[in-house]
Write a protein that holds these residues in place. Structure first.
Motif, mmCIF file in Angstrom:
data_model
loop_
_atom_site.group_PDB
_atom_site.id
_atom_site.type_symbol
_atom_site.label_atom_id
_atom_site.label_comp_id
_atom_site.label_asym_id
_atom_site.label_seq_id
_atom_site.Cartn_x
_atom_site.Cartn_y
_atom_site.Cartn_z
ATOM 1 N N ALA A 79 40.782 42.717 48.856
ATOM 2 C CA ALA A 79 42.143 43.098 48.366
ATOM 3 C C ALA A 79 42.889 41.833 47.787
ATOM 4 N N GLY A 80 41.635 40.989 47.139
ATOM 5 C CA GLY A 80 42.226 40.006 46.103
ATOM 6 C C GLY A 80 42.893 40.551 44.992
ATOM 7 N N ALA A 81 42.532 41.699 44.700
ATOM 8 C CA ALA A 81 43.341 42.703 43.882
ATOM 9 C C ALA A 81 43.746 43.755 44.278
ATOM 10 N N PRO A 82 44.847 44.539 44.217
ATOM 11 C CA PRO A 82 45.193 45.866 44.975
ATOM 12 C C PRO A 82 44.647 47.127 44.518
ATOM 13 N N SER A 83 44.029 47.213 43.284
ATOM 14 C CA SER A 83 43.662 48.443 42.789
ATOM 15 C C SER A 83 42.356 48.668 43.329
ATOM 16 N N PRO A 84 42.155 50.071 43.827
ATOM 17 C CA PRO A 84 40.889 50.333 44.180
ATOM 18 C C PRO A 84 39.924 51.170 42.954
ATOM 19 N N SER A 85 40.618 51.260 41.849
ATOM 20 C CA SER A 85 40.011 51.844 40.623
ATOM 21 C C SER A 85 39.206 50.953 39.892
ATOM 22 N N ILE A 86 37.970 51.289 39.450
ATOM 23 C CA ILE A 86 37.147 50.524 38.644
ATOM 24 C C ILE A 86 37.536 50.958 37.150
ATOM 25 N N PHE A 87 38.116 51.908 36.850
ATOM 26 C CA PHE A 87 38.726 52.298 35.620
ATOM 27 C C PHE A 87 39.780 51.099 35.301
ATOM 28 N N ARG A 88 40.549 50.827 36.337
ATOM 29 C CA ARG A 88 41.342 49.749 36.169
ATOM 30 C C ARG A 88 40.861 48.402 35.830
ATOM 31 N N ALA A 89 39.800 48.264 36.741
ATOM 32 C CA ALA A 89 39.083 46.727 36.400
ATOM 33 C C ALA A 89 38.495 46.866 34.925
ATOM 34 N N TYR A 95 36.564 48.039 24.974
ATOM 35 C CA TYR A 95 36.529 49.023 26.001
ATOM 36 C C TYR A 95 35.232 49.485 26.225
ATOM 37 N N LEU A 96 34.491 49.860 24.998
ATOM 38 C CA LEU A 96 32.986 50.011 25.411
ATOM 39 C C LEU A 96 32.140 48.972 26.217
ATOM 40 N N GLU A 97 32.169 47.877 25.953
ATOM 41 C CA GLU A 97 31.503 46.910 26.891
ATOM 42 C C GLU A 97 32.183 46.976 28.325
ATOM 43 N N SER A 98 33.434 47.104 28.611
ATOM 44 C CA SER A 98 33.936 47.183 29.834
ATOM 45 C C SER A 98 33.340 48.477 30.565
ATOM 46 N N PHE A 99 33.315 49.604 29.916
ATOM 47 C CA PHE A 99 32.796 50.843 30.406
ATOM 48 C C PHE A 99 31.300 50.767 30.739
ATOM 49 N N TRP A 100 30.531 49.940 29.678
ATOM 50 C CA TRP A 100 29.134 49.665 30.170
ATOM 51 C C TRP A 100 29.068 48.724 31.383
ATOM 52 N N MET A 101 29.977 47.842 31.548
ATOM 53 C CA MET A 101 29.836 47.134 32.636
ATOM 54 C C MET A 101 29.908 47.953 34.053
ATOM 55 N N ALA A 102 31.019 48.935 33.911
ATOM 56 C CA ALA A 102 31.432 49.473 34.958
ATOM 57 C C ALA A 102 30.188 50.813 35.481
ATOM 58 N N GLU A 138 38.435 55.876 25.707
ATOM 59 C CA GLU A 138 39.478 54.727 25.787
ATOM 60 C C GLU A 138 40.538 55.185 26.622
ATOM 61 N N LYS A 139 41.247 56.324 26.504
ATOM 62 C CA LYS A 139 42.202 56.991 27.065
ATOM 63 C C LYS A 139 41.937 57.143 28.496
ATOM 64 N N ILE A 140 40.639 57.595 28.687
ATOM 65 C CA ILE A 140 40.069 57.834 30.124
ATOM 66 C C ILE A 140 40.229 56.539 31.051
ATOM 67 N N ILE A 141 39.650 55.457 30.360
ATOM 68 C CA ILE A 141 39.616 54.052 30.940
ATOM 69 C C ILE A 141 41.090 53.551 31.109
ATOM 70 N N SER A 142 42.040 53.950 30.259
ATOM 71 C CA SER A 142 43.331 53.151 30.489
ATOM 72 C C SER A 142 44.086 54.148 31.368
ATOM 73 N N LEU A 143 44.050 55.436 31.189
ATOM 74 C CA LEU A 143 44.966 56.323 32.070
ATOM 75 C C LEU A 143 44.665 57.109 33.338
ATOM 76 N N SER A 144 43.235 57.291 33.547
ATOM 77 C CA SER A 144 42.765 57.973 34.567
ATOM 78 C C SER A 144 43.289 57.736 35.924
ATOM 79 N N GLN A 145 43.594 58.628 36.566
ATOM 80 C CA GLN A 145 44.083 58.504 38.183
ATOM 81 C C GLN A 145 43.226 59.444 38.913
ATOM 82 N N THR A 146 43.465 59.427 40.309
ATOM 83 C CA THR A 146 42.736 60.041 40.993
ATOM 84 C C THR A 146 42.904 61.459 40.713
ATOM 85 N N ASP A 147 44.018 61.930 40.541
ATOM 86 C CA ASP A 147 44.225 63.319 40.198
ATOM 87 C C ASP A 147 43.217 63.735 39.076
#
Length: 468
Positions: free
Chosen positions: A347-357, A390-397, A446-455
């Motif tokens: 909980a050092g960060a509040p978000s459980p989303s790796i898209f957010r990361a 964004y591509l490098e961040s998604f590769w890391m994820a 890039e939109k998926i990374i930036s805007l995706s939610q659990t829904d």
């Protein structure tokens, strides 16, 4: 006609249809190569009964159409509707499962106060297995809902409730790497929350390793034990050495915090005369599946040692903004071919989303590049050329996280585990919108990374089994 077509396809692909659990026809994104991506329309993925990818077939393959017909007639084909996208499951390299109830609390405090007032009192409650069970079910279920198919979990110092976490992940079908925390240094750990002795802690840790490996239903190793020294200041020398011996004895994953802050770095230098990475290496804790969370203050010698041993870094950009005292040198690490993935650091960060990361990793790098002090000239504010894409961040994820763990996850390729998610843009739920006439495949990713939610995450598979 059907039998002859099936026989022809089986001979051509060297696949027996009876060995397939199912095949999936979908528009897919993945990153086989760092810094680039593939978008494949009508990509065909064949999944065997073990939950691994038997083969993949692109739409321009000569026999793609015949494969689709044969698989459909054999009752093996699932088709993802257009406008939905299949992606590799996300990998969270650093999550404190017992801290889930404190997510979003006290992040304006200094780290010491945050740990003393929130974290350690909360983690100490996990001596109660019943208390632990409900929370551990919830955190695993929440991460799956956010598309995290593989999670690396710190638990608490309590063996029994940490086994409850391992059992919860197994029941929910999440690929998990679970560690009983070890911390025994009386100078740094609170009296109410530390190991009674090194000998007892090592005994409990070895018992934990064998108990997790022996869980009923875990014969395939979906849930793995991880050796977990909290970090250098929390552990005595005998503790680090004893844990290193367990890593070597059982060829285990290892996770810890590494050079996260000025204080942590300075503590290691003053106590040992060397960096965290050198300390862990000397103790036998590093191998090709070690996860070093944060790793902010590391130098060229550390980087060379990481590459030599194959150990990797869990980059936690959002929590770094609160507690790390500096921005991670992500650009330089990627360029040096260090294995790097992403972590939520709940909980050092509040978000459980790796898209957010992913999003935060890009933001983190941009702030580092541009700098923050408006009183300095523009060319002196930041670190030139330090942004990541964004591509490098998604590769890391995905792929990058799989490489850190030395697991066949994070990309759609033969012999890899079929861990996958479906992302569904929806005009009535969530924030993710796609405009086909205006959005290129890269725009969509890039939109998926930036805007995706659990829904927007409508299906999740782990090891070929649909778990959501």
């Amino acid at each position: 006609m059907t039998n002859s077509l099936t026989h022809f396809i089986e001979e051509r692909m060297m696949i027996d249809f009876t060995t397939l659990r199912f095949a999936l026809l979908a528009d897919t994104f993945h990153c086989p190569v760092k810094g680039d991506f593939e978008f494949n329309v009508d990509f065909l993925i064949l999944v065997n009964h073990q939950g691994d990818i038997a083969d993949t077939v692109k739409a321009d393959d000569t026999h793609h159409a015949d494969m689709v017909v044969a698989l459909r007639e054999a009752g093996k084909l699932e088709v993802l509707p257009k406008g939905q996208y299949l992606m590799p499951g996300l990998v969270d390299l650093h999550c404190h499962a017992p801290q889930w109830p404190q997510a979003g609390k006290g992040l304006d405090l200094p780290l010491f106060d945050w740990l003393q007032n929130y974290t350690f009192p909360l983690e100490n409650r996990y001596a109660d297995n019943a208390f632990a069970a409900n929370i551990y079910q919830d955190v695993s279920r929440t991460l799956l809902a956010n598309g995290t198919t593989s999670a690396v979990y710190f638990a608490s110092i309590h063996r029994e409730s940490t086994e409850v976490l391992a059992q919860s992940c197994l029941e929910l079908g999440q690929r998990a790497f679970v560690g009983k925390v070890n911390m025994d240094n009386q100078e740094q750990c609170p009296d109410f929350y530390r190991e009674n002795s090194v000998e007892q802690a090592l005994y409990e840790t070895e018992l934990f390793v064998n108990n997790v490996r022996g869980l009923a239903g875990n014969e395939g190793g979906l849930v793995k034990p991880v050796i977990t020294p909290r970090f250098v200041p929390s552990c005595t020398d005998p503790m680090l050495k004893g844990l290193g011996e367990l890593v070597q004895k059982y060829d285990l994953h290892m996770q810890t915090h590494c050079s996260e802050s000025d204080w942590a770095r300075d503590y290691s230098i003053e106590r040992y005369g060397m960096s965290d990475i050198a300390i862990y290496a000397e103790a036998g804790l590093l191998n090709n599946k070690s996860v070093l969370a944060h790793s902010i203050f590391i130098d060229e010698k550390d980087i060379a040692m990481l590459n030599q041993l194959g150990a990797g870094i869990g980059h936690c950009p959002l929590s770094n903004m609160y507690f790390a005292n500096a921005a991670m040198q992500t650009r330089e690490l990627l360029d040096a071919n260090v294995r790097v993935g992403l972590g939520s650091d709940i909980a050092g960060a509040p978000s459980p989303s790796i898209f957010r990361a992913c999003f935060d990793a890009v933001t983190h790098s941009r702030v580092r590049e541009d700098g923050v002090d408006c009183h300095l000239p523009a060319d002196q504010r930041g670190v030139s050329g330090s942004r990541i894409s964004y591509l490098e961040s998604f590769w890391m994820a995905t792929n990058g996280g799989g490489q850190v763990l030395n697991e066949k996850i994070g990309v759609f390729a033969s012999d890899y585990h079929f861990d996958a998610i479906v992302v569904s843009p929806d005009s009535e739920r969530g924030n993710l919108r796609v405009w086909p006439e205006m959005d290129s495949p890269r725009d969509i990713l890039e939109k998926i990374i930036s805007l995706s939610q659990t829904d927007n995450i409508s299906k999740v598979w782990v090891q070929g089994k649909q778990v959501r």
